[in-house]
Design an enzyme around this catalytic site. Structure first.
Site, PDB file in Angstrom:
ATOM      1  N   LYS A  30      -3.266 -11.489   0.229  1.00 44.49           N
ATOM      2  CA  LYS A  30      -3.268 -12.932  -0.036  1.00 44.49           C
ATOM      3  C   LYS A  30      -1.889 -13.542   0.193  1.00 44.49           C
ATOM      4  O   LYS A  30      -1.765 -14.610   0.802  1.00 44.49           O
ATOM      5  CB  LYS A  30      -3.736 -13.199  -1.468  1.00 44.49           C
ATOM      6  CG  LYS A  30      -5.143 -12.705  -1.784  1.00 44.49           C
ATOM      7  CD  LYS A  30      -5.589 -13.087  -3.179  1.00 44.49           C
ATOM      8  CE  LYS A  30      -4.782 -12.419  -4.268  1.00 44.49           C
ATOM      9  NZ  LYS A  30      -4.911 -10.937  -4.275  1.00 44.49           N
ATOM     10  N   ARG A  65      -7.891 -17.108 -12.161  1.00 46.60           N
ATOM     11  CA  ARG A  65      -8.312 -15.713 -12.312  1.00 46.60           C
ATOM     12  C   ARG A  65      -9.586 -15.592 -13.129  1.00 46.60           C
ATOM     13  O   ARG A  65     -10.211 -14.537 -13.128  1.00 46.60           O
ATOM     14  CB  ARG A  65      -7.209 -14.886 -12.984  1.00 46.60           C
ATOM     15  CG  ARG A  65      -5.939 -14.718 -12.171  1.00 46.60           C
ATOM     16  CD  ARG A  65      -4.908 -13.909 -12.948  1.00 46.60           C
ATOM     17  NE  ARG A  65      -3.636 -13.807 -12.244  1.00 46.60           N
ATOM     18  CZ  ARG A  65      -3.319 -12.832 -11.395  1.00 46.60           C
ATOM     19  NH1 ARG A  65      -4.200 -11.881 -11.152  1.00 46.60           N
ATOM     20  NH2 ARG A  65      -2.150 -12.801 -10.813  1.00 46.60           N
ATOM     21  N   ARG A 107       2.466   1.030   1.166  1.00 44.46           N
ATOM     22  CA  ARG A 107       3.071  -0.292   1.362  1.00 44.46           C
ATOM     23  C   ARG A 107       4.526  -0.350   0.914  1.00 44.46           C
ATOM     24  O   ARG A 107       4.893   0.184  -0.117  1.00 44.46           O
ATOM     25  CB  ARG A 107       2.260  -1.336   0.588  1.00 44.46           C
ATOM     26  CG  ARG A 107       2.764  -2.762   0.744  1.00 44.46           C
ATOM     27  CD  ARG A 107       1.810  -3.761   0.123  1.00 44.46           C
ATOM     28  NE  ARG A 107       1.744  -3.649  -1.333  1.00 44.46           N
ATOM     29  CZ  ARG A 107       1.059  -4.491  -2.106  1.00 44.46           C
ATOM     30  NH1 ARG A 107       0.361  -5.478  -1.550  1.00 44.46           N
ATOM     31  NH2 ARG A 107       1.038  -4.342  -3.414  1.00 44.46           N
ATOM     32  N   ARG A 157       9.258  -0.462  -2.939  1.00 41.13           N
ATOM     33  CA  ARG A 157       7.866  -0.115  -3.232  1.00 41.13           C
ATOM     34  C   ARG A 157       7.611  -0.461  -4.690  1.00 41.13           C
ATOM     35  O   ARG A 157       8.416  -0.117  -5.560  1.00 41.13           O
ATOM     36  CB  ARG A 157       7.592   1.376  -2.999  1.00 41.13           C
ATOM     37  CG  ARG A 157       7.519   1.798  -1.546  1.00 41.13           C
ATOM     38  CD  ARG A 157       7.048   3.250  -1.461  1.00 41.13           C
ATOM     39  NE  ARG A 157       7.149   3.799  -0.128  1.00 41.13           N
ATOM     40  CZ  ARG A 157       6.162   3.797   0.762  1.00 41.13           C
ATOM     41  NH1 ARG A 157       5.001   3.254   0.439  1.00 41.13           N
ATOM     42  NH2 ARG A 157       6.314   4.328   1.951  1.00 41.13           N
ATOM     43  N   ARG A 215      -5.935  -1.864 -11.781  1.00 44.36           N
ATOM     44  CA  ARG A 215      -5.816  -3.286 -11.424  1.00 44.36           C
ATOM     45  C   ARG A 215      -7.091  -3.795 -10.766  1.00 44.36           C
ATOM     46  O   ARG A 215      -7.509  -4.934 -10.980  1.00 44.36           O
ATOM     47  CB  ARG A 215      -4.608  -3.502 -10.512  1.00 44.36           C
ATOM     48  CG  ARG A 215      -3.276  -3.345 -11.239  1.00 44.36           C
ATOM     49  CD  ARG A 215      -2.145  -2.945 -10.323  1.00 44.36           C
ATOM     50  NE  ARG A 215      -1.908  -3.904  -9.262  1.00 44.36           N
ATOM     51  CZ  ARG A 215      -1.264  -3.628  -8.121  1.00 44.36           C
ATOM     52  NH1 ARG A 215      -0.817  -2.393  -7.890  1.00 44.36           N
ATOM     53  NH2 ARG A 215      -1.066  -4.556  -7.226  1.00 44.36           N
TER      54      ARG A 215
END
Length: 214
Positions: A13, A88, A127, A160, A172
Site C-alpha cells: 500500500k 481499520r 524485504r 529490515r 499481523r
C-alpha cells in the site's frame, strides 16, 4: 479524487501510495506518519497526541479523525487524498464517511490489494527498506543495488523491520482479517470497492490501480 488503499500488511500500500502522490499530485494520509508529526508539532492536537502516547495509551478514533480533518483543511489544493492505514474498523469507516460529508468531500474509490498469505510471507521476510526515502527492496525480486546505494535517493542506510518474520507477520495478518477485512464487504455493498492483484509486479499493480481509478 479521494481513495482508500485496503490490504494486509506487506501488500504494498505504501509503495503504491507514493506512486500516486508522484503521478497525480495526491496527498498520502498515513495515520502513523500523522501521529508522529503531530506529536512534535506543538499544536493543541499534537500535545493531546503526545500525552496519550507518552502514557502508553491507544490513540482514540476521535483523535485520528481530528488529525485527518486538520490535514484535509491544510491541503485543500491537492489532487485528492489517499487514506493509507485508516480506516481499520467498521466504526472508523463510518467516522471517516461522516467527516468527508461534513467537509463536502466524496470517497471516490476503495482499492483492495488482494494477496495470498503464503506468497506474502515469502515476500515480506525478504524485504528491506531504504532508511532515507522509504524505497522498498526484496532479496528475490528487487535486490539492493550492487553498489549498496538506493536507486531512488543514493542513500546506503537499508533497514529490515524487526517484525518482518514469519511468526510476527502471520500474527499481523490474523489481526488484519479480524479487524479490517470486514471493510471489504462494507465498501463492496456501497459500490465503492475495486480489487487488484497485490502480488503482481510493482508496475503491474500500479497500472491496475490507475485503470481502476480511471
Amino acid at each position: 479524487m479521494n481513495i482508500i488503499l485496503l490490504g494486509p500488511p506487506g501488500a504494498g500500500k505504501g509503495t503504491q501510495a507514493r506512486k500516486l502522490v508522484e503521478e497525480r499530485n495526491m496527498v498520502q494520509l498515513s495515520t502513523g506518519d500523522m501521529l508522529r508529526a503531530a506529536r512534535t508539532s506543538g499544536t493543541e492536537m499534537g500535545n493531546l497526541v503526545a500525552g496519550v502516547m507518552d502514557r502508553g495509551e491507544l490513540v482514540t478514533d476521535e483523535i485520528v479523525i481530528g488529525l485527518i480533518r486538520e490535514q484535509l483543511e491544510a491541503d485543500q489544493g491537492a489532487g485528492g487524498y489517499i487514506f493509507d492505514g485508516f480506516p481499520r474498523t467498521l466504526a472508523q469507516a463510518d467516522a471517516l464517511g461522516r467527516l468527508l460529508v461534513d467537509m463536502g468531500e466524496n470517497l471516490d474509490c476503495v482499492i483492495e490489494m488482494q494477496v495470498d498469505d503464503d506468497a506474502l510471507v515469502d515476500r515480506i521476510t525478504a524485504r528491506s527498506t531504504c532508511g532515507s526515502c522509504g524505497e522498498v527492496y526484496n532479496d528475490n525480486t528487487k535486490p539492493i543495488p550492487a553498489d549498496g546505494k538506493c536507486s531512488n535517493c543514493g542513500a546506503s542506510d537499508f533497514q529490515r523491520r524487526a517484525d518482518d518474520n514469519e511468526e510476527s507477520l502471520r500474527t499481523r495478518l490474523m489481526a488484519y482479517y479480524k479487524q479490517t477485512s470486514p471493510l471489504v464487504g462494507y465498501y463492496y455493498a456501497k459500490g465503492d470497492l475495486k480489487s487488484v492483484d497485490g502480488l503482481a509486479s510493482m508496475d503491474e499493480v500500479a497500472a491496475s490501480i490507475s485503470a481502476a481509478l480511471g
